[in-house]
Every structure is written in structure tokens, then in C-alpha cells.
Design a protein around this motif. Sequence first.
Motif, PDB file in Angstrom:
ATOM      1  N   PRO A 125       0.841  -1.206   0.000  1.00 21.82           N
ATOM      2  CA  PRO A 125       0.000   0.000   0.000  1.00 21.82           C
ATOM      3  C   PRO A 125       0.874   1.255   0.000  1.00 21.82           C
ATOM      4  CG  PRO A 125      -0.334  -1.298   2.016  1.00 21.82           C
ATOM      5  CD  PRO A 125       0.695  -2.002   1.196  1.00 21.82           C
ATOM      6  N   LEU A 126       0.504   2.236  -0.816  1.00 21.21           N
ATOM      7  CA  LEU A 126       1.236   3.501  -0.905  1.00 21.21           C
ATOM      8  C   LEU A 126       0.270   4.652  -0.683  1.00 21.21           C
ATOM      9  CD1 LEU A 126       3.355   2.717  -4.093  1.00 21.21           C
ATOM     10  CD2 LEU A 126       4.107   2.587  -1.704  1.00 21.21           C
ATOM     11  N   VAL A 127       0.798   5.766  -0.234  1.00 22.72           N
ATOM     12  CA  VAL A 127      -0.015   6.935   0.072  1.00 22.72           C
ATOM     13  C   VAL A 127       0.236   8.009  -0.981  1.00 22.72           C
ATOM     14  CG1 VAL A 127      -0.490   8.719   1.790  1.00 22.72           C
ATOM     15  CG2 VAL A 127       0.101   6.398   2.535  1.00 22.72           C
ATOM     16  N   GLU A 128      -0.812   8.399  -1.685  1.00 24.20           N
ATOM     17  CA  GLU A 128      -0.690   9.436  -2.699  1.00 24.20           C
ATOM     18  C   GLU A 128      -0.217  10.742  -2.068  1.00 24.20           C
ATOM     19  OE1 GLU A 128      -3.493  11.186  -6.243  1.00 24.20           O
ATOM     20  OE2 GLU A 128      -3.911   9.202  -5.430  1.00 24.20           O
ATOM     21  N   ASP A 129       0.638  11.466  -2.751  1.00 23.16           N
ATOM     22  CA  ASP A 129       1.215  12.743  -2.341  1.00 23.16           C
ATOM     23  C   ASP A 129       2.227  12.601  -1.200  1.00 23.16           C
ATOM     24  OD1 ASP A 129       1.474  15.482  -2.904  1.00 23.16           O
ATOM     25  OD2 ASP A 129       0.180  16.013  -1.210  1.00 23.16           O
ATOM     26  N   ALA A 130       2.644  11.380  -0.903  1.00 22.58           N
ATOM     27  CA  ALA A 130       3.634  11.141   0.156  1.00 22.58           C
ATOM     28  C   ALA A 130       5.045  11.174  -0.435  1.00 22.58           C
ATOM     29  CB  ALA A 130       3.381   9.789   0.820  1.00 22.58           C
ATOM     30  N   LEU A 131       6.032  11.288   0.451  1.00 23.37           N
ATOM     31  CA  LEU A 131       7.430  11.256   0.073  1.00 23.37           C
ATOM     32  C   LEU A 131       8.026   9.915   0.470  1.00 23.37           C
ATOM     33  CD1 LEU A 131       8.490  14.824   1.248  1.00 23.37           C
ATOM     34  CD2 LEU A 131       7.743  14.097  -1.031  1.00 23.37           C
ATOM     35  N   TYR A 132       8.876   9.365  -0.390  1.00 23.20           N
ATOM     36  CA  TYR A 132       9.488   8.064  -0.153  1.00 23.20           C
ATOM     37  C   TYR A 132      10.987   8.127  -0.418  1.00 23.20           C
ATOM     38  CZ  TYR A 132       4.827   6.041  -0.012  1.00 23.20           C
ATOM     39  OH  TYR A 132       3.531   5.736   0.343  1.00 23.20           O
ATOM     40  N   GLN A 133      11.733   7.303   0.309  1.00 19.66           N
ATOM     41  CA  GLN A 133      13.157   7.072   0.060  1.00 19.66           C
ATOM     42  C   GLN A 133      13.246   5.676  -0.534  1.00 19.66           C
ATOM     43  OE1 GLN A 133      14.335  10.530   0.666  1.00 19.66           O
ATOM     44  NE2 GLN A 133      16.046   9.137   0.673  1.00 19.66           N
ATOM     45  N   LEU A 134      13.695   5.569  -1.777  1.00 21.18           N
ATOM     46  CA  LEU A 134      13.665   4.306  -2.491  1.00 21.18           C
ATOM     47  C   LEU A 134      15.041   3.925  -3.016  1.00 21.18           C
ATOM     48  CD1 LEU A 134      10.433   5.018  -4.566  1.00 21.18           C
ATOM     49  CD2 LEU A 134      10.605   3.809  -2.378  1.00 21.18           C
ATOM     50  N   ARG A 135      15.225   2.628  -3.229  1.00 23.89           N
ATOM     51  CA  ARG A 135      16.463   2.102  -3.810  1.00 23.89           C
ATOM     52  C   ARG A 135      16.119   0.999  -4.794  1.00 23.89           C
ATOM     53  NH1 ARG A 135      19.205   0.224   0.620  1.00 23.89           N
ATOM     54  NH2 ARG A 135      20.042   2.301   0.884  1.00 23.89           N
ATOM     55  N   PHE A 136      16.839   1.003  -5.910  1.00 29.24           N
ATOM     56  CA  PHE A 136      16.745  -0.075  -6.897  1.00 29.24           C
ATOM     57  C   PHE A 136      18.103  -0.190  -7.558  1.00 29.24           C
ATOM     58  CE2 PHE A 136      15.142   3.870  -8.690  1.00 29.24           C
ATOM     59  CZ  PHE A 136      15.859   3.995  -9.866  1.00 29.24           C
ATOM     60  N   GLN A 137      18.305  -1.269  -8.299  1.00 27.24           N
ATOM     61  CA  GLN A 137      19.587  -1.489  -8.955  1.00 27.24           C
ATOM     62  C   GLN A 137      19.401  -1.605 -10.461  1.00 27.24           C
ATOM     63  OE1 GLN A 137      21.672  -4.833  -7.304  1.00 27.24           O
ATOM     64  NE2 GLN A 137      22.089  -3.780  -5.394  1.00 27.24           N
ATOM     65  N   ILE A 138      20.351  -0.987 -11.171  1.00 32.54           N
ATOM     66  CA  ILE A 138      20.426  -1.126 -12.620  1.00 32.54           C
ATOM     67  C   ILE A 138      21.817  -1.648 -12.953  1.00 32.54           C
ATOM     68  CG2 ILE A 138      18.701   0.627 -13.142  1.00 32.54           C
ATOM     69  CD1 ILE A 138      21.025   2.592 -13.635  1.00 32.54           C
ATOM     70  N   ALA A 139      22.005  -2.121 -14.160  1.00 29.27           N
ATOM     71  CA  ALA A 139      23.314  -2.643 -14.574  1.00 29.27           C
ATOM     72  C   ALA A 139      24.062  -1.581 -15.374  1.00 29.27           C
ATOM     73  CB  ALA A 139      23.140  -3.897 -15.419  1.00 29.27           C
ATOM     74  N   ASP A 140      25.366  -1.443 -15.090  1.00 28.61           N
ATOM     75  CA  ASP A 140      26.197  -0.551 -15.900  1.00 28.61           C
ATOM     76  C   ASP A 140      26.535  -1.260 -17.209  1.00 28.61           C
ATOM     77  OD1 ASP A 140      28.372  -2.266 -15.440  1.00 28.61           O
ATOM     78  OD2 ASP A 140      29.438  -0.872 -14.147  1.00 28.61           O
ATOM     79  N   PRO A 141      27.207  -0.593 -18.147  1.00 27.66           N
ATOM     80  CA  PRO A 141      27.501  -1.233 -19.437  1.00 27.66           C
ATOM     81  C   PRO A 141      28.281  -2.540 -19.326  1.00 27.66           C
ATOM     82  CG  PRO A 141      27.814   1.123 -19.624  1.00 27.66           C
ATOM     83  CD  PRO A 141      27.570   0.827 -18.168  1.00 27.66           C
ATOM     84  N   ALA A 142      29.047  -2.713 -18.231  1.00 28.35           N
ATOM     85  CA  ALA A 142      29.808  -3.947 -18.034  1.00 28.35           C
ATOM     86  C   ALA A 142      28.982  -5.021 -17.326  1.00 28.35           C
ATOM     87  CB  ALA A 142      31.076  -3.657 -17.236  1.00 28.35           C
ATOM     88  N   GLY A 143      27.726  -4.704 -17.003  1.00 18.49           N
ATOM     89  CA  GLY A 143      26.860  -5.676 -16.340  1.00 18.49           C
ATOM     90  C   GLY A 143      26.932  -5.661 -14.829  1.00 18.49           C
ATOM     91  N   ARG A 144      27.692  -4.731 -14.256  1.00 16.99           N
ATOM     92  CA  ARG A 144      27.788  -4.626 -12.787  1.00 16.99           C
ATOM     93  C   ARG A 144      26.581  -3.879 -12.239  1.00 16.99           C
ATOM     94  NH1 ARG A 144      33.386  -3.030 -14.336  1.00 16.99           N
ATOM     95  NH2 ARG A 144      32.352  -1.032 -14.582  1.00 16.99           N
ATOM     96  N   ALA A 145      26.112  -4.304 -11.077  1.00 16.11           N
ATOM     97  CA  ALA A 145      24.966  -3.665 -10.437  1.00 16.11           C
ATOM     98  C   ALA A 145      25.352  -2.303  -9.877  1.00 16.11           C
ATOM     99  CB  ALA A 145      24.423  -4.550  -9.325  1.00 16.11           C
ATOM    100  N   VAL A 146      24.506  -1.305 -10.141  1.00 16.45           N
ATOM    101  CA  VAL A 146      24.673   0.040  -9.611  1.00 16.45           C
ATOM    102  C   VAL A 146      23.423   0.353  -8.791  1.00 16.45           C
ATOM    103  CG1 VAL A 146      24.904   2.492 -10.183  1.00 16.45           C
ATOM    104  CG2 VAL A 146      26.020   0.761 -11.621  1.00 16.45           C
ATOM    105  N   ALA A 147      23.606   0.612  -7.495  1.00 14.37           N
ATOM    106  CA  ALA A 147      22.476   0.959  -6.640  1.00 14.37           C
ATOM    107  C   ALA A 147      22.101   2.421  -6.883  1.00 14.37           C
ATOM    108  CB  ALA A 147      22.831   0.746  -5.177  1.00 14.37           C
ATOM    109  N   ILE A 148      20.813   2.672  -7.037  1.00 12.53           N
ATOM    110  CA  ILE A 148      20.288   4.017  -7.227  1.00 12.53           C
ATOM    111  C   ILE A 148      19.384   4.324  -6.036  1.00 12.53           C
ATOM    112  CG2 ILE A 148      18.935   5.540  -8.721  1.00 12.53           C
ATOM    113  CD1 ILE A 148      21.451   4.535 -10.144  1.00 12.53           C
ATOM    114  N   ASP A 149      19.717   5.379  -5.303  1.00 12.02           N
ATOM    115  CA  ASP A 149      18.915   5.827  -4.165  1.00 12.02           C
ATOM    116  C   ASP A 149      18.258   7.148  -4.534  1.00 12.02           C
ATOM    117  OD1 ASP A 149      19.524   4.003  -1.763  1.00 12.02           O
ATOM    118  OD2 ASP A 149      21.511   4.429  -2.575  1.00 12.02           O
ATOM    119  N   VAL A 150      16.952   7.219  -4.365  1.00 10.75           N
ATOM    120  CA  VAL A 150      16.223   8.431  -4.724  1.00 10.75           C
ATOM    121  C   VAL A 150      15.260   8.829  -3.616  1.00 10.75           C
ATOM    122  CG1 VAL A 150      16.353   7.997  -7.210  1.00 10.75           C
ATOM    123  CG2 VAL A 150      14.367   7.190  -5.929  1.00 10.75           C
ATOM    124  N   GLY A 151      15.053  10.123  -3.489  1.00 12.48           N
ATOM    125  CA  GLY A 151      13.926  10.657  -2.745  1.00 12.48           C
ATOM    126  C   GLY A 151      12.849  10.906  -3.778  1.00 12.48           C
ATOM    127  N   ALA A 152      11.643  10.433  -3.543  1.00 16.53           N
ATOM    128  CA  ALA A 152      10.603  10.504  -4.566  1.00 16.53           C
ATOM    129  C   ALA A 152       9.275  10.970  -3.983  1.00 16.53           C
ATOM    130  CB  ALA A 152      10.430   9.143  -5.231  1.00 16.53           C
TER     131      ALA A 152
END
Length: 115
Positions: free
Chosen positions: A46-73
Amino acid sequence: MSNDSRRTQRRNVHEPVMVVDTMSEQIIGRLGNLSESGMLLVANAPLVEDALYQLRFQIADPAGRAVAIDVGAHLIWVGSANTPGQSWAGLRFLTIDEGQLSALRQWITRPEARS
């Protein structure tokens, strides 16, 4: 043909990329699509509309290594998904480290990344 009027390029995410709420350390869903300014989240919590969140996900760099992305959203909108227990959520990024933003831009614009 698409008449998409968004300001930033986005990438549909076909592989499962889990998104973690860093305040609770719980997985709240997976990426649906991603741009340098926000994301579509397929939420399973469950999420709250108009709320602020601190989130993290991972994407791969061109060499295939995981890069953690931290965002305030900021959660802009939430809508029901067709799957019970899931929802669609649109979030706008408020904060992101400059180095992580650079990695995110590269990931979005790589030719093999375009969908």
C-alpha cells in the motif's frame, strides 16, 4: 505511433527490478518504466498518494555490474492494476546523487536499453 509528450526519455523495464523502501527495508514493488526524473512503479504494497518516499533499486552498468540508485521521490498518483494486490504508481524524483543520475542517464539511453 506514440504522441508521448513527456520531457525526458524513459525506458520500459522488462526484467524484474525490485524497488525497496529504504525506511522500512521492504520491497514495495518493481519498476515498470524509468526516466531520469521519475518512474512507474508496479506496487505490491500500500502507498499513500502525495507522500514522500526514500527508495532504492539497482540497474546494470555497461559492463553488467549492479549500480544501486537511491532516490527521494514524491508519489504523484496511484491507480489500480488488473492483478489483485497490485497498483500502478507514478513517482517523481526529488533527490538523486549526481553520480547515480549519470549512471541512470547512461542506462536509459544505451541503444540496447531502448524499448
